[in-house]
Scaffold this motif. Structure first.
Motif, PDB file in Angstrom:
ATOM      1  N   ASP A  66       0.847  -0.974   0.157  1.00 30.29           N
ATOM      2  CA  ASP A  66      -0.042   0.017  -0.198  1.00 30.29           C
ATOM      3  C   ASP A  66       0.763   1.160   0.156  1.00 30.29           C
ATOM      4  N   ALA A  67       2.238   0.970   0.147  1.00 29.95           N
ATOM      5  CA  ALA A  67       3.056   2.197   0.085  1.00 29.95           C
ATOM      6  C   ALA A  67       3.466   2.800  -1.091  1.00 29.95           C
ATOM      7  N   LEU A  68       3.350   1.831  -2.415  1.00 28.59           N
ATOM      8  CA  LEU A  68       3.872   1.739  -3.573  1.00 28.59           C
ATOM      9  C   LEU A  68       3.243   3.112  -4.280  1.00 28.59           C
ATOM     10  N   PRO A  69       2.044   3.457  -4.125  1.00 30.50           N
ATOM     11  CA  PRO A  69       1.520   4.851  -4.934  1.00 30.50           C
ATOM     12  C   PRO A  69       1.991   6.000  -4.234  1.00 30.50           C
ATOM     13  N   ALA A  70       2.343   5.838  -3.006  1.00 28.52           N
ATOM     14  CA  ALA A  70       2.845   7.026  -2.405  1.00 28.52           C
ATOM     15  C   ALA A  70       4.420   7.031  -2.819  1.00 28.52           C
ATOM     16  N   ALA A  71       4.888   6.154  -2.733  1.00 27.09           N
ATOM     17  CA  ALA A  71       6.433   6.172  -3.176  1.00 27.09           C
ATOM     18  C   ALA A  71       6.644   6.655  -4.301  1.00 27.09           C
ATOM     19  N   ARG A  72       5.852   6.101  -5.538  1.00 32.80           N
ATOM     20  CA  ARG A  72       5.871   6.845  -6.643  1.00 32.80           C
ATOM     21  C   ARG A  72       5.655   8.152  -6.620  1.00 32.80           C
ATOM     22  N   ARG A  73       4.643   8.772  -6.081  1.00 37.02           N
ATOM     23  CA  ARG A  73       4.337  10.197  -5.806  1.00 37.02           C
ATOM     24  C   ARG A  73       5.693  10.890  -5.501  1.00 37.02           C
ATOM     25  N   ALA A  74       6.223  10.273  -4.401  1.00 39.66           N
ATOM     26  CA  ALA A  74       7.294  11.014  -3.621  1.00 39.66           C
ATOM     27  C   ALA A  74       8.459  10.991  -4.870  1.00 39.66           C
ATOM     28  N   VAL A  75       8.778  10.140  -5.574  1.00 38.79           N
ATOM     29  CA  VAL A  75      10.022  10.071  -6.291  1.00 38.79           C
ATOM     30  C   VAL A  75       9.486  11.098  -7.405  1.00 38.79           C
ATOM     31  N   ALA A  76       8.255  10.872  -7.945  1.00 41.24           N
ATOM     32  CA  ALA A  76       7.868  12.018  -9.055  1.00 41.24           C
ATOM     33  C   ALA A  76       8.147  13.428  -8.546  1.00 41.24           C
ATOM     34  N   GLU A  77       7.711  13.699  -7.519  1.00 38.13           N
ATOM     35  CA  GLU A  77       7.822  14.929  -6.756  1.00 38.13           C
ATOM     36  C   GLU A  77       9.306  15.440  -6.788  1.00 38.13           C
ATOM     37  N   GLN A  78      10.120  14.648  -6.306  1.00 39.91           N
ATOM     38  CA  GLN A  78      11.560  14.707  -6.009  1.00 39.91           C
ATOM     39  C   GLN A  78      12.357  15.153  -7.325  1.00 39.91           C
ATOM     40  N   ALA A  79      11.663  14.401  -8.483  1.00 35.80           N
ATOM     41  CA  ALA A  79      12.390  14.693  -9.685  1.00 35.80           C
ATOM     42  C   ALA A  79      11.906  16.245 -10.112  1.00 35.80           C
TER      43      ALA A  79
END
Length: 106
Positions: A66-79
């Motif tokens: 359940d952390a995968l969507p949040a992790a993807r968002r965090a990586v995208a925001e960091q980029a």
């Protein structure tokens, strides 16, 4: 974000030293990051149960489903966040190397 990227690249459990090698970070930094991610509920961990393997037990880590969507968002925001320069400029662009600052308008 590099630890999260490694965990997202392969959703199977990864042992800690494998993550250290893939990120290029020191073990102290990686294990602190993994501990924080686990306390936040983003990472799950467990000890290796292979009794036939010699040597110390390995601790495996994986991204919680359940952390995968949040992790993807965090990586995208960091980029999208501007990064500081990897090295200083050869010289400041708005003033000479030595001496006072130039007068405004000059």
């Amino acid at each position: 974000m590099d630890v999260i990227n490694v965990l997202m690249a392969d959703l199977d459990p990864r042992w800690g030293l494998e993550i250290v090698k893939e990120t290029g970070r020191g073990p102290g930094a990686v294990y602190v990051i993994l501990d924080r991610l686990e306390r936040c509920g983003w990472v799950l961990s467990g000890w290796q149960s292979d009794a036939a393997r010699e040597g110390p037990r390995r601790r495996f880590y994986r991204l919680a489903g359940d952390a995968l969507p949040a992790a993807r968002r965090a990586v995208a925001e960091q980029a999208t966040v501007p990064r500081p320069l990897d090295r200083p400029l050869d010289r400041p662009l708005d003033r000479p190397l030595d001496g006072p600052l130039p007068e405004p308008g000059i």
